[in-house]
Design a protein around this motif. Sequence first.
Motif, short mmCIF file in Angstrom:
data_model
loop_
_atom_site.label_atom_id
_atom_site.label_comp_id
_atom_site.label_asym_id
_atom_site.label_seq_id
_atom_site.Cartn_x
_atom_site.Cartn_y
_atom_site.Cartn_z
N TYR A 128 0.83 -1.21 0.00
CA TYR A 128 0.00 0.00 0.00
C TYR A 128 0.87 1.26 0.00
O TYR A 128 0.82 2.05 -0.93
N CYS A 129 1.70 1.45 1.04
CA CYS A 129 2.46 2.71 1.16
C CYS A 129 3.89 2.58 0.63
O CYS A 129 4.62 3.57 0.58
N LEU A 130 4.29 1.38 0.24
CA LEU A 130 5.58 1.10 -0.40
C LEU A 130 6.80 1.14 0.52
O LEU A 130 7.93 1.11 0.03
N ILE A 131 6.58 1.21 1.83
CA ILE A 131 7.76 1.18 2.70
C ILE A 131 8.29 -0.25 2.77
O ILE A 131 7.52 -1.21 2.82
N ASP A 158 -5.25 -3.88 -9.04
CA ASP A 158 -4.94 -2.52 -9.44
C ASP A 158 -3.44 -2.31 -9.57
O ASP A 158 -2.66 -3.05 -9.00
N ARG A 159 -3.08 -1.28 -10.31
CA ARG A 159 -1.66 -0.89 -10.40
C ARG A 159 -1.48 0.37 -9.56
O ARG A 159 -2.23 1.33 -9.69
N TRP A 160 -0.43 0.36 -8.72
CA TRP A 160 -0.20 1.46 -7.78
C TRP A 160 -0.16 2.81 -8.50
O TRP A 160 -0.82 3.76 -8.10
N ALA A 161 0.60 2.86 -9.57
CA ALA A 161 0.83 4.14 -10.26
C ALA A 161 -0.42 4.66 -10.97
O ALA A 161 -0.45 5.81 -11.40
N GLU A 162 -1.44 3.83 -11.08
CA GLU A 162 -2.69 4.32 -11.67
C GLU A 162 -3.57 5.01 -10.64
O GLU A 162 -4.56 5.65 -10.99
N HIS A 163 -3.24 4.86 -9.37
CA HIS A 163 -4.06 5.45 -8.31
C HIS A 163 -3.33 6.45 -7.43
O HIS A 163 -3.96 7.24 -6.73
N PHE A 164 -1.99 6.40 -7.46
CA PHE A 164 -1.19 7.27 -6.59
C PHE A 164 -0.02 7.83 -7.37
O PHE A 164 0.47 7.20 -8.31
N ARG A 165 0.46 8.97 -6.89
CA ARG A 165 1.68 9.54 -7.43
C ARG A 165 2.57 9.95 -6.26
O ARG A 165 2.10 10.61 -5.32
N LEU A 166 3.82 9.55 -6.32
CA LEU A 166 4.78 9.94 -5.29
C LEU A 166 5.44 11.24 -5.73
O LEU A 166 6.11 11.29 -6.76
N ASN A 167 5.24 12.28 -4.95
CA ASN A 167 5.82 13.58 -5.29
C ASN A 167 7.25 13.68 -4.79
O ASN A 167 7.68 12.92 -3.93
N ASP A 168 7.96 14.66 -5.33
CA ASP A 168 9.37 14.87 -4.95
C ASP A 168 9.53 15.17 -3.47
O ASP A 168 10.59 14.94 -2.90
N ASP A 169 8.48 15.71 -2.83
CA ASP A 169 8.57 16.04 -1.41
C ASP A 169 8.10 14.90 -0.51
O ASP A 169 7.93 15.08 0.69
N GLY A 170 7.88 13.72 -1.10
CA GLY A 170 7.53 12.55 -0.31
C GLY A 170 6.04 12.34 -0.10
O GLY A 170 5.63 11.31 0.43
N VAL A 171 5.24 13.31 -0.52
CA VAL A 171 3.80 13.16 -0.36
C VAL A 171 3.28 12.16 -1.40
O VAL A 171 3.69 12.18 -2.55
N ILE A 172 2.40 11.27 -0.95
CA ILE A 172 1.72 10.36 -1.88
C ILE A 172 0.38 11.00 -2.20
O ILE A 172 -0.47 11.15 -1.33
N ASP A 173 0.23 11.43 -3.46
CA ASP A 173 -1.01 12.06 -3.90
C ASP A 173 -1.91 11.03 -4.57
O ASP A 173 -1.46 10.31 -5.46
N ASN A 190 -0.15 10.04 4.38
CA ASN A 190 0.60 11.29 4.55
C ASN A 190 0.52 11.86 5.96
O ASN A 190 0.72 13.06 6.16
N ALA A 191 0.24 11.00 6.93
CA ALA A 191 0.28 11.44 8.32
C ALA A 191 1.66 12.01 8.61
O ALA A 191 2.66 11.57 8.03
N ARG A 192 1.71 13.00 9.48
CA ARG A 192 2.94 13.76 9.70
C ARG A 192 4.18 12.89 9.91
O ARG A 192 5.20 13.07 9.25
N GLU A 193 4.09 11.93 10.82
CA GLU A 193 5.25 11.10 11.15
C GLU A 193 5.67 10.26 9.94
O GLU A 193 6.86 10.02 9.71
N ARG A 194 4.69 9.79 9.19
CA ARG A 194 5.00 8.94 8.05
C ARG A 194 5.66 9.77 6.95
O ARG A 194 6.56 9.31 6.26
N LEU A 195 5.21 11.00 6.81
CA LEU A 195 5.78 11.89 5.80
C LEU A 195 7.22 12.25 6.17
O LEU A 195 8.11 12.25 5.32
N LEU A 196 7.45 12.52 7.45
CA LEU A 196 8.82 12.84 7.90
C LEU A 196 9.75 11.66 7.63
O LEU A 196 10.87 11.84 7.15
#
Length: 147
Positions: free
Chosen positions: A23-26, A88-103, A119-125
């Motif tokens: 899901y979040c790719l970590i 589903d394909r991940w990239a068809e539903h989400f985009r990883l931005n340069d600042d780490g946000v998953i849109d 994109n919860a604060r701790e996860r984004l950091l």
Amino acid sequence: MKDAVSAALRERVRSRAYGVCEYCLIHQRQAWYSHQIDHIISRKHGGRTTFDNLALACGICNNAKGSDLGSLTRRQAVLIRFYHPRNDRWAEHFRLNDDGVIDPITEIGEVTCRIFGFNARERLLERRALLRAGDFPSIEALALMRE
Ligand SMILES: [Zn+2]
């Protein structure tokens, strides 16, 4: 337990996902706790313990998802299912931005991103630190995203 996931099946699921939360790719090595085996369609809703209904999920994603299958969109309160790692394909539903946000880029992405708290604060950091270190997305996550 009747519906327990065998060690062999767990290993197949981990291996298919290259050790990455589907899901979040970590990656497992980047997480504090061991990734878990998620029933994509929860047992509560009739999901079976089969290879096709299982996904590798980090503890945060798995806890946030619980037995839910979807949620309501913000704008129209329409019930939308979650992202399904097998269909589903991940990239068809989400985009990883340069600042780490998953849109999210679809409604499926939107409800998944919000309920799972991508994109919860701790996860984004954490994601930003990994980005700076050049380890996000990991090579394994990139492989997963390409499938
Ligand atoms: Zn996750």
